[in-house]
Structures are given as structure tokens and as C-alpha cells.
Design a protein around this motif. Structure first.
Motif, mmCIF file in Angstrom:
data_model
loop_
_atom_site.group_PDB
_atom_site.id
_atom_site.type_symbol
_atom_site.label_atom_id
_atom_site.label_comp_id
_atom_site.label_asym_id
_atom_site.label_seq_id
_atom_site.Cartn_x
_atom_site.Cartn_y
_atom_site.Cartn_z
ATOM 1 N N ARG B 67 12.387 -8.049 -7.228
ATOM 2 C CA ARG B 67 10.925 -8.012 -7.244
ATOM 3 C C ARG B 67 10.359 -8.404 -5.887
ATOM 4 N NH1 ARG B 67 9.074 -4.982 -10.695
ATOM 5 N NH2 ARG B 67 7.159 -5.703 -9.750
ATOM 6 N N ILE B 70 10.626 -5.532 -3.446
ATOM 7 C CA ILE B 70 9.603 -4.527 -3.725
ATOM 8 C C ILE B 70 8.235 -5.003 -3.220
ATOM 9 C CG2 ILE B 70 8.353 -3.324 -5.561
ATOM 10 C CD1 ILE B 70 11.004 -3.418 -7.183
ATOM 11 N N ASP B 71 7.921 -6.273 -3.521
ATOM 12 C CA ASP B 71 6.652 -6.835 -3.041
ATOM 13 C C ASP B 71 6.546 -6.760 -1.526
ATOM 14 O OD1 ASP B 71 5.875 -7.370 -5.558
ATOM 15 O OD2 ASP B 71 6.281 -9.527 -5.510
ATOM 16 N N HIS B 72 7.676 -7.050 -0.887
ATOM 17 C CA HIS B 72 7.692 -7.027 0.578
ATOM 18 C C HIS B 72 7.323 -5.634 1.094
ATOM 19 C CE1 HIS B 72 9.149 -7.153 4.691
ATOM 20 N NE2 HIS B 72 9.965 -6.161 4.407
ATOM 21 N N TYR B 73 7.900 -4.603 0.483
ATOM 22 C CA TYR B 73 7.596 -3.239 0.938
ATOM 23 C C TYR B 73 6.159 -2.855 0.605
ATOM 24 C CZ TYR B 73 12.149 -2.197 2.723
ATOM 25 O OH TYR B 73 13.268 -2.199 3.492
ATOM 26 N N ARG B 74 5.653 -3.317 -0.503
ATOM 27 C CA ARG B 74 4.246 -3.061 -0.832
ATOM 28 C C ARG B 74 3.356 -3.636 0.247
ATOM 29 N NH1 ARG B 74 4.414 -4.153 -6.828
ATOM 30 N NH2 ARG B 74 5.057 -2.113 -7.602
ATOM 31 N N LYS B 75 3.663 -4.855 0.640
ATOM 32 C CA LYS B 75 2.837 -5.542 1.619
ATOM 33 C C LYS B 75 2.815 -4.781 2.942
ATOM 34 C CE LYS B 75 3.513 -10.077 0.964
ATOM 35 N NZ LYS B 75 4.326 -11.244 1.358
ATOM 36 N N ASN B 77 3.575 -1.728 3.493
ATOM 37 C CA ASN B 77 3.061 -0.381 3.350
ATOM 38 C C ASN B 77 1.552 -0.346 3.332
ATOM 39 O OD1 ASN B 77 4.813 1.701 3.457
ATOM 40 N ND2 ASN B 77 5.649 1.283 1.431
ATOM 41 N N SER B 78 0.953 -1.372 2.742
ATOM 42 C CA SER B 78 -0.495 -1.348 2.681
ATOM 43 C C SER B 78 -1.076 -1.527 4.082
ATOM 44 C CB SER B 78 -1.009 -2.416 1.734
ATOM 45 O OG SER B 78 -0.632 -3.673 2.200
ATOM 46 N N GLY B 81 -0.517 1.856 5.697
ATOM 47 C CA GLY B 81 -1.342 2.900 5.113
ATOM 48 C C GLY B 81 -2.667 3.085 5.823
#
Lengths: 76, 184
Positions: B67, B70-75, B77-78, B81
């Protein structure tokens, strides 16, 4: 020049880390010529070395672990 | 009584390296990986009361780490973006004018396979190391993975070189057997 299997396997282990001397390696090579068991052992030992290299293993340093432990203890 | 129990005081010694390798393989940055492992331990502590004991401690920690990755990549990526996305025919200007056929994936390249295989291999080796007696595992890791010199290890652990070689020898023999069962 003749060495025991025990000595041979220790030289073999040392040589995995390039820490066996020239004479030791020569003695090991000679031993392997007539000892099938050690030949097999030294092959497997070499395989283990190359597997470890290929896997690109990482470890945390002792300091990192200590500081992790301290931070964890604070929260326990 | 649950089958498994948590022992947070042993986490660092037992699982830090395993989790660290898992994380490094996924974020390819040692510093970030270290932080993720640390965060995993904290999250584990915070949710320890939710631990039901049906999974082994390590499996449970790995699930948390997943988890975190995944959170790290979300961060990241935003953040990315928001940046402009530009797609060029060629990535670099010096290959401008080359044919697109030259850019298709090389069918003989096995990079992807290799990375995956090596990652699994790493996990298998790590698993085997964790079965070794503590001191043997420590000496083996210092010598093989950290590449420390014999002298340094002897000084640090207060042992003599022949002690060290005996331990490494035993560790290697055990590892060969273990990998023979689990890898080949």
C-alpha cells in the motif's frame, strides 16, 4: 601439496571472495582433480556467488537499523 | 488464541532487510525505500489492534508495504500530472529522421524477464538467509552483500578470521541447500 576435503572447502569459500592466495588456489585445483565431491561442492559454491550477484541484494546499514529501532521504540 | 502474534520489537532485525529489498525493487531509490520501510513499521504499530493473526507477521507487513508503494506512486504522479506532457516521434534530437521501425521493442531483449526473475531470486535468497542462525546471517550479509573486508567484520564483531570463515562456510553450505530446494 595434498590437502583434506575440509581444507579444500574452506579455500573454496575464501576464493568466492577473492581472498584465497595463489598457493591455496593451486592446492584446491589439485585436490579437485581427484576429488569429485569437492568438485561438485566448488561448482555449487560458485553458482551461489553468481546468484547472489545477479539478485542485486541490498541491506540496510547498521546505523539505519539502529535509528529505525529507536523511532519504533518511541512509539511502542 | 490467534495463530500468529506481532512482536514489534523484533521487526527491524527480522524484516527490515526483506522489506527494504522489496521496496528497492519497486521504487529503485534506496532513500525512498528506507522511508517506506519505516512508514510500514509505523503503520503496522498503529494498526496492530486490527491484526487478526491469520497471516504471518511478514506477510502482513508486506501487505502494508505494498500500500505504501502504491501511495508513493500516487503522490509523485499527482505532481507530475500538473506538468506538460509532450510526445515526440523521437525522444532525443540526434535520432531525428530515423525510422520508427528502429524503435520497436527488441524481440531479443530479455530485460523485463530478467528483472522479474532477479527480483524473485532476491526474495528466495532473502528467505533462505532469514532461516540461518542470526550470527551466521549477519556475517554472510556483511561479507557478501555489503562487501566489507574480513578485517572490518572481525573488528566489529570481535571474532578472529578463522571464526569468520567457518561461519561464512556454514552459512554458504546452508544457503546452497536451501536454494537447491526453493529455487532450482
Amino acid at each position: 601439496m595434498k590437502i583434506s576435503c575440509e581444507e579444500a572447502s574452506h579455500i573454496c569459500t575464501k576464493s568466492q571472495y577473492k581472498e584465497a592466495s595463489f598457493w591455496e588456489i593451486l592446492k584446491l585445483r589439485l585436490h579437485i582433480l581427484y576429488c569429485k565431491t569437492c568438485e561438485h561442492y566448488s561448482k555449487r559454491n560458485g553458482t551461489l556467488t553468481s546468484l547472489c550477484d545477479r539478485a542485486g541484494l541490498n541491506v540496510l546499514s547498521k546505523e539505519d537499523k539502529e535509528s529505525m529501532k529507536k523511532d519504533l521504540e518511541k512509539r511502542l | 488464541m490467534a495463530e500468529h502474534q506481532l512482536h514489534p520489537d523484533n521487526w527491524v532485525d527480522q524484516y527490515a532487510d526483506y522489506l527494504f529489498n522489496y521496496a528497492v525493487a519497486r521504487v529503485s531509490d534506496a532513500e525512498i525505500a528506507k522511508d517506506l520501510v519505516q512508514e510500514t513499521f509505523f503503520a503496522g504499530l498503529n494498526s496492530a489492534k486490527n491484526y487478526k493473526g491469520d497471516a504471518a507477521e511478514r506477510t502482513w507487513l508486506i501487505a502494508i508495504l505494498k500500500r505504501k508503494v502504491i501511495d508513493h506512486y500516487r503522490k509523485i504522479n499527482s505532481k507530475k500530472g500538473k506538468a506538460e506532457v509532450r510526445i515526440n516521434y523521437t525522444a532525443s534530437s540526434d535520432s531525428e529522421g530515423d525510422w520508427i521501425e528502429e524503435q520497436v521493442a527488441d524481440p531479443f531483449s530479455q530485460d523485463g524477464d530478467n528483472t522479474l526473475e532477479n527480483e524473485e531470486l532476491g526474495a528466495a535468497i532473502q528467505e533462505c538467509i532469514s532461516k540461518l542462525p542470526r550470527k551466521q546471517a549477519m556475517v554472510f550479509q556483511m561479507k557478501t552483500i555489503q562487501g566489507m573486508s574480513t578485517e572490518d567484520i572481525c573488528n566489529e564483531l570481535d571474532i578472529n578470521p578463522s571464526n569468520l570463515w567457518v561461519m561464512i562456510h556454514r552459512a554458504r553450505t546452508a544457503l546452497m541447500g536451501c536454494l537447491n530446494d526453493n529455487w532450482f
